[in-house]
Design an enzyme around this catalytic site. Structure first.
Site, PDB file in Angstrom:
ATOM      1  N   PHE A  12       0.832  -1.212   0.000  1.00  0.00           N
ATOM      2  CA  PHE A  12       0.000   0.000   0.000  1.00  0.00           C
ATOM      3  C   PHE A  12       0.877   1.278   0.000  1.00  0.00           C
ATOM      4  O   PHE A  12       0.948   1.997  -0.997  1.00  0.00           O
ATOM      5  CB  PHE A  12      -0.928  -0.067   1.213  1.00  0.00           C
ATOM      6  N   ILE A  13       1.555   1.544   1.113  1.00  0.00           N
ATOM      7  CA  ILE A  13       2.329   2.791   1.204  1.00  0.00           C
ATOM      8  C   ILE A  13       3.534   2.747   0.271  1.00  0.00           C
ATOM      9  O   ILE A  13       3.854   3.722  -0.422  1.00  0.00           O
ATOM     10  CB  ILE A  13       2.777   3.048   2.661  1.00  0.00           C
ATOM     11  N   ASP A  34      10.538  -6.697  -3.174  1.00  0.00           N
ATOM     12  CA  ASP A  34       9.289  -7.124  -2.533  1.00  0.00           C
ATOM     13  C   ASP A  34       9.123  -8.631  -2.708  1.00  0.00           C
ATOM     14  O   ASP A  34       9.390  -9.177  -3.778  1.00  0.00           O
ATOM     15  CB  ASP A  34       8.098  -6.385  -3.161  1.00  0.00           C
ATOM     16  N   THR A  37       4.028 -10.956  -0.972  1.00  0.00           N
ATOM     17  CA  THR A  37       3.149 -11.719  -0.082  1.00  0.00           C
ATOM     18  C   THR A  37       1.709 -11.380  -0.471  1.00  0.00           C
ATOM     19  O   THR A  37       1.484 -10.638  -1.443  1.00  0.00           O
ATOM     20  CB  THR A  37       3.370 -11.307   1.387  1.00  0.00           C
ATOM     21  N   THR A 135       5.900   2.872  12.831  1.00  0.00           N
ATOM     22  CA  THR A 135       4.498   3.173  13.134  1.00  0.00           C
ATOM     23  C   THR A 135       4.329   3.835  14.497  1.00  0.00           C
ATOM     24  O   THR A 135       5.164   3.647  15.382  1.00  0.00           O
ATOM     25  CB  THR A 135       3.684   1.854  13.107  1.00  0.00           C
ATOM     26  N   GLU A 137       2.219   2.868  16.543  1.00  0.00           N
ATOM     27  CA  GLU A 137       1.750   1.836  17.487  1.00  0.00           C
ATOM     28  C   GLU A 137       2.832   1.421  18.474  1.00  0.00           C
ATOM     29  O   GLU A 137       2.510   0.815  19.504  1.00  0.00           O
ATOM     30  CB  GLU A 137       1.230   0.615  16.717  1.00  0.00           C
ATOM     31  N   TYR A 161       2.249  -7.238  16.459  1.00  0.00           N
ATOM     32  CA  TYR A 161       2.690  -6.356  15.359  1.00  0.00           C
ATOM     33  C   TYR A 161       3.518  -5.199  15.897  1.00  0.00           C
ATOM     34  O   TYR A 161       4.651  -4.967  15.452  1.00  0.00           O
ATOM     35  CB  TYR A 161       1.476  -5.815  14.583  1.00  0.00           C
ATOM     36  N   SER A 162       2.945  -4.465  16.882  1.00  0.00           N
ATOM     37  CA  SER A 162       3.679  -3.278  17.347  1.00  0.00           C
ATOM     38  C   SER A 162       4.950  -3.670  18.094  1.00  0.00           C
ATOM     39  O   SER A 162       5.957  -2.950  18.040  1.00  0.00           O
ATOM     40  CB  SER A 162       2.783  -2.364  18.186  1.00  0.00           C
ATOM     41  N   LYS A 165       7.518  -4.182  15.419  1.00  0.00           N
ATOM     42  CA  LYS A 165       7.984  -2.903  14.857  1.00  0.00           C
ATOM     43  C   LYS A 165       8.876  -2.177  15.870  1.00  0.00           C
ATOM     44  O   LYS A 165       9.893  -1.594  15.508  1.00  0.00           O
ATOM     45  CB  LYS A 165       6.794  -2.013  14.466  1.00  0.00           C
ATOM     46  N   LEU A 201      -9.471  -1.226   8.043  1.00  0.00           N
ATOM     47  CA  LEU A 201     -10.813  -0.695   8.298  1.00  0.00           C
ATOM     48  C   LEU A 201     -11.459   0.013   7.092  1.00  0.00           C
ATOM     49  O   LEU A 201     -12.544  -0.391   6.652  1.00  0.00           O
ATOM     50  CB  LEU A 201     -10.778   0.270   9.504  1.00  0.00           C
TER      51      LEU A 201
HETATM   52  P1  NAD Z   1       1.413  -3.583   3.309  1.00  0.00           P
HETATM   53  O1  NAD Z   1       1.094  -4.791   4.111  1.00  0.00           O
HETATM   54  O2  NAD Z   1       0.388  -2.998   2.419  1.00  0.00           O
HETATM   55  O3  NAD Z   1       2.690  -3.883   2.388  1.00  0.00           O
HETATM   56  C1  NAD Z   1       3.804  -4.582   2.849  1.00  0.00           C
HETATM   57  C2  NAD Z   1       4.666  -4.960   1.653  1.00  0.00           C
HETATM   58  O4  NAD Z   1       5.828  -5.659   2.147  1.00  0.00           O
HETATM   59  C3  NAD Z   1       3.959  -5.893   0.668  1.00  0.00           C
HETATM   60  O5  NAD Z   1       4.192  -5.475  -0.648  1.00  0.00           O
HETATM   61  C4  NAD Z   1       4.600  -7.235   0.937  1.00  0.00           C
HETATM   62  O6  NAD Z   1       4.648  -8.091  -0.202  1.00  0.00           O
HETATM   63  C5  NAD Z   1       6.016  -6.824   1.371  1.00  0.00           C
HETATM   64  N1  NAD Z   1       6.654  -7.838   2.215  1.00  0.00           N
HETATM   65  C6  NAD Z   1       6.103  -8.458   3.295  1.00  0.00           C
HETATM   66  N2  NAD Z   1       6.977  -9.359   3.794  1.00  0.00           N
HETATM   67  C7  NAD Z   1       8.097  -9.286   3.030  1.00  0.00           C
HETATM   68  C8  NAD Z   1       9.344  -9.947   3.057  1.00  0.00           C
HETATM   69  N3  NAD Z   1       9.614 -10.903   3.969  1.00  0.00           N
HETATM   70  N4  NAD Z   1      10.282  -9.604   2.142  1.00  0.00           N
HETATM   71  C9  NAD Z   1      10.017  -8.663   1.223  1.00  0.00           C
HETATM   72  N5  NAD Z   1       8.842  -8.014   1.129  1.00  0.00           N
HETATM   73  C10 NAD Z   1       7.894  -8.314   2.028  1.00  0.00           C
HETATM   74  O7  NAD Z   1       1.958  -2.528   4.352  1.00  0.00           O
HETATM   75  P2  NAD Z   1       1.744  -0.936   4.402  1.00  0.00           P
HETATM   76  O8  NAD Z   1       0.478  -0.655   5.088  1.00  0.00           O
HETATM   77  O9  NAD Z   1       2.005  -0.369   3.070  1.00  0.00           O
HETATM   78  O10 NAD Z   1       2.917  -0.538   5.412  1.00  0.00           O
HETATM   79  C11 NAD Z   1       4.242  -0.310   4.927  1.00  0.00           C
HETATM   80  C12 NAD Z   1       5.133   0.048   6.090  1.00  0.00           C
HETATM   81  O11 NAD Z   1       4.654   1.220   6.737  1.00  0.00           O
HETATM   82  C13 NAD Z   1       5.206  -1.027   7.174  1.00  0.00           C
HETATM   83  O12 NAD Z   1       6.524  -1.097   7.646  1.00  0.00           O
HETATM   84  C14 NAD Z   1       4.258  -0.533   8.255  1.00  0.00           C
HETATM   85  O13 NAD Z   1       4.660  -1.001   9.514  1.00  0.00           O
HETATM   86  C15 NAD Z   1       4.434   0.961   8.113  1.00  0.00           C
HETATM   87  N6  NAD Z   1       3.267   1.773   8.523  1.00  0.00           N
HETATM   88  C16 NAD Z   1       2.028   1.510   8.001  1.00  0.00           C
HETATM   89  C17 NAD Z   1       0.949   2.331   8.335  1.00  0.00           C
HETATM   90  C18 NAD Z   1      -0.433   2.110   7.771  1.00  0.00           C
HETATM   91  O14 NAD Z   1      -1.369   2.779   8.202  1.00  0.00           O
HETATM   92  N7  NAD Z   1      -0.618   1.216   6.815  1.00  0.00           N
HETATM   93  C19 NAD Z   1       1.153   3.404   9.217  1.00  0.00           C
HETATM   94  C20 NAD Z   1       2.423   3.624   9.751  1.00  0.00           C
HETATM   95  C21 NAD Z   1       3.481   2.803   9.371  1.00  0.00           C
HETATM   96  O1  DAU Z   2      -1.282   3.422  13.479  1.00  0.00           O
HETATM   97  C1  DAU Z   2      -0.585   2.932  12.377  1.00  0.00           C
HETATM   98  C2  DAU Z   2      -1.043   1.532  12.071  1.00  0.00           C
HETATM   99  O2  DAU Z   2      -2.351   1.621  11.529  1.00  0.00           O
HETATM  100  C3  DAU Z   2      -0.128   0.780  11.118  1.00  0.00           C
HETATM  101  O3  DAU Z   2       1.133   0.626  11.709  1.00  0.00           O
HETATM  102  C4  DAU Z   2      -0.707  -0.592  10.751  1.00  0.00           C
HETATM  103  O4  DAU Z   2       0.111  -1.217   9.797  1.00  0.00           O
HETATM  104  C5  DAU Z   2      -2.086  -0.372  10.177  1.00  0.00           C
HETATM  105  O5  DAU Z   2      -2.692  -1.618   9.870  1.00  0.00           O
HETATM  106  C6  DAU Z   2      -2.967   0.415  11.141  1.00  0.00           C
HETATM  107  O6  DAU Z   2      -3.297  -0.389  12.318  1.00  0.00           O
HETATM  108  P1  DAU Z   2      -4.783  -0.394  12.941  1.00  0.00           P
HETATM  109  O7  DAU Z   2      -4.929  -1.617  13.737  1.00  0.00           O
HETATM  110  O8  DAU Z   2      -5.094   0.910  13.586  1.00  0.00           O
HETATM  111  O9  DAU Z   2      -5.625  -0.461  11.550  1.00  0.00           O
HETATM  112  P2  DAU Z   2      -6.926  -1.295  11.129  1.00  0.00           P
HETATM  113  O10 DAU Z   2      -7.381  -0.731   9.829  1.00  0.00           O
HETATM  114  O11 DAU Z   2      -6.695  -2.757  11.229  1.00  0.00           O
HETATM  115  O12 DAU Z   2      -7.982  -0.895  12.245  1.00  0.00           O
HETATM  116  C7  DAU Z   2      -8.344   0.453  12.451  1.00  0.00           C
HETATM  117  C8  DAU Z   2      -9.328   0.493  13.615  1.00  0.00           C
HETATM  118  O13 DAU Z   2     -10.562  -0.117  13.195  1.00  0.00           O
HETATM  119  C9  DAU Z   2      -8.876  -0.305  14.814  1.00  0.00           C
HETATM  120  O14 DAU Z   2      -9.305   0.362  15.997  1.00  0.00           O
HETATM  121  C10 DAU Z   2      -9.601  -1.643  14.686  1.00  0.00           C
HETATM  122  C11 DAU Z   2     -10.889  -1.255  13.989  1.00  0.00           C
HETATM  123  N1  DAU Z   2     -11.466  -2.252  13.073  1.00  0.00           N
HETATM  124  C12 DAU Z   2     -10.663  -2.786  12.123  1.00  0.00           C
HETATM  125  C13 DAU Z   2     -11.151  -3.709  11.239  1.00  0.00           C
HETATM  126  C14 DAU Z   2     -10.252  -4.325  10.184  1.00  0.00           C
HETATM  127  C15 DAU Z   2     -12.820  -2.592  13.157  1.00  0.00           C
HETATM  128  O15 DAU Z   2     -13.555  -2.067  14.005  1.00  0.00           O
HETATM  129  N2  DAU Z   2     -13.303  -3.495  12.262  1.00  0.00           N
HETATM  130  C16 DAU Z   2     -12.531  -4.082  11.312  1.00  0.00           C
HETATM  131  O16 DAU Z   2     -13.033  -4.937  10.540  1.00  0.00           O
END
Ligand code: NAD
Ligand code: DAU
Length: 355
Positions: A12-13, A34, A37, A135, A137, A161-162, A165, A201
């Protein structure tokens, strides 16, 4: 010439970061590593994958020998490390895969960089940089509504997870202190936007509203998240990569707190309008389900340091960002179909335990 390794660029990011760096900096050579996965999807990059400065490498960061070889083959000047297992719910059902990718994988990359850059470590010129994307978290949860996460907030991870990280952040800082590896870390709040995998979410709710499926709200929907548009995060990463101080940490956030239930209600209203459904239709799909184990109550970032030191602020208002996101999903139903077919659905069997 800059040769930059971006890990997790098919996620995603990562895909937004790869797009930004390949298009804004045509002289940089961008290597997207990448493992593809369930969360990696090269379709996310179909608009830029023919660019001459973009290169894709399929590989796993948990494979130390492969990572070492990659660093021998390419003289990377920078690393932007995003590859991770990223979903909290998956970390609850399968914690060890988070240890492998997020902790061991990060240590493998740090080690490879340390070996490849050994002749330059500790020198004053900033010729290399290892940027670790983390993150908010890692700081745990907030209860006092007047409190925010600062860069100095004590680490208190509460999910596998957290914890993974947080551990990776500690390794990054340890490599800086011990080997003088030039590092920078950022800790960001919840992202949203196009290409977000529909296990999280916002995209899950959009998908289920389209499909007329239940909208699973954990607990009472009172948990609070601070949402940032993904392109604003990619821009922050760009700013920190180019101007951040080695050894520093920067918090990134949207100043945009929403209770989950309020956010789901807003999505229902927006989707009813977009889909031409009668007001109140989607709201009826809301289903309260068993709460997430150890569910963090509130995240909220104080991003003052990034604003004051590097002049970054979120650019997009939430209403506009959310509308753009909803429009993207409605215009990209093929993408949604693709990622929601097969194993994804099976994985969630049993998880929507309706109370
Ligand atoms: P994501 O799950 O969408 O993408 C993760 C990517 O990493 C995927 O393309 C996957 O194929 C690749 N990957 C996973 N395991 C791997 C491995 N062993 N070797 C190589 N590639 C691998 O994640 P995202 O939401 O885009 O998050 C990206 C980064 O940002 C993460 O480090 C996450 O902790 C951090 N982050 C995410 C959020 C959020 O809200 N999504 C917020 C803050 C920080
Ligand atoms: O804060 C940064 C983090 O945000 C990133 O590091 C993570 O990678 C990312 O997945 C995200 O974590 P959250 O646990 O906050 O995100 P999620 O979208 O899973 O959930 C957001 C909120 O919504 C959380 O309080 C749980 C709730 N939730 C989530 C899902 C998937 C629901 O109520 N129902 C759902 O089905």
């Amino acid at each position: 010439m800059k040769k930059i390794l971006i890990t997790g660029g098919a996620g995603f990011i990562g895909s937004h970061v790869v797009r930004r760096f390949t298009t804004q900096y045509p002289t940089y050579q961008i290597y997207n590593l990448d493992a593809l996965t369930y969360a990696g999807n090269l379709e996310n990059l179909s608009d830029i994958d023919a660019l001459p400065n973009y290169h894709f490498v399929k590989g796993d960061i948990t494979d130390a020998a492969f990572i070492d070889e990659l660093f021998q083959l390419h003289d990377f000047t920078g690393v932007i490390h995003l590859a991770a297992e990223s979903h909290v719910d998956r970390s609850i059902s399968d914690p060890l895969s988070f240890v492998m990718t997020n902790v061991v994988g990060t240590a493998n990359l740090l080690n490879a960089a340390r070996k490849a850059w050994k002749d330059e470590l500790g020198k004053p010129d900033r010729t290399r940089l290892f940027y670790h994307v983390s993150t908010d978290e890692v700081y745990g949860e907030l209860h006092d509504p007047n409190e925010f996460f600062l860069e100095t907030t004590k680490y208190d991870p509460r999910s596998p997870y957290s914890a993974s990280k947080a551990s990776s952040d500690h390794f990054v800082r340890a490599y800086h202190a011990t080997y003088k590896l030039p590092v920078v870390i950022s800790n960001c709040s919840n992202n949203y936007g196009p290409n977000h995998f529909p296990e999280k979410l916002i995209p899950l709710m959009i998908h289920n509203i389209i499909q007329n499926k239940p909208l699973p709200v954990y607990g009472k929907g009172e948990n609070v998240r601070d949402w940032l548009y993904v392109e604003d995060h990619a821009r922050a990463i760009d700013v920190i990569f180019h101007k951040g101080m080695v050894g520093e940490t920067y918090n990134i956030g949207g100043h945009n707190e929403w209770k989950n239930l309020d956010l789901v209600l807003l999505l229902c209203k927006t989707m009813d309008e977009k889909l031409g459904r009668e007001a109140g239709t989607s709201e009826k799909l809301i289903t309260y389900v068993t709460d997430r184990a150890g569910h963090d109550l509130r995240y909220a970032i104080d991003a003052t340091k990034l604003k004051n030191e590097l002049a970054w602020e979120p650019s997009l208002q939430f209403a506009e960002g959310l509308e753009r996101t909803v429009d993207w999903y409605l215009n990209n139903t093929a993408w949604l179909e693709n990622v929601t077919s097969g194993t994804y659905q099976k994985y969630y069997e049993g998880m929507y335990a309706i109370r």
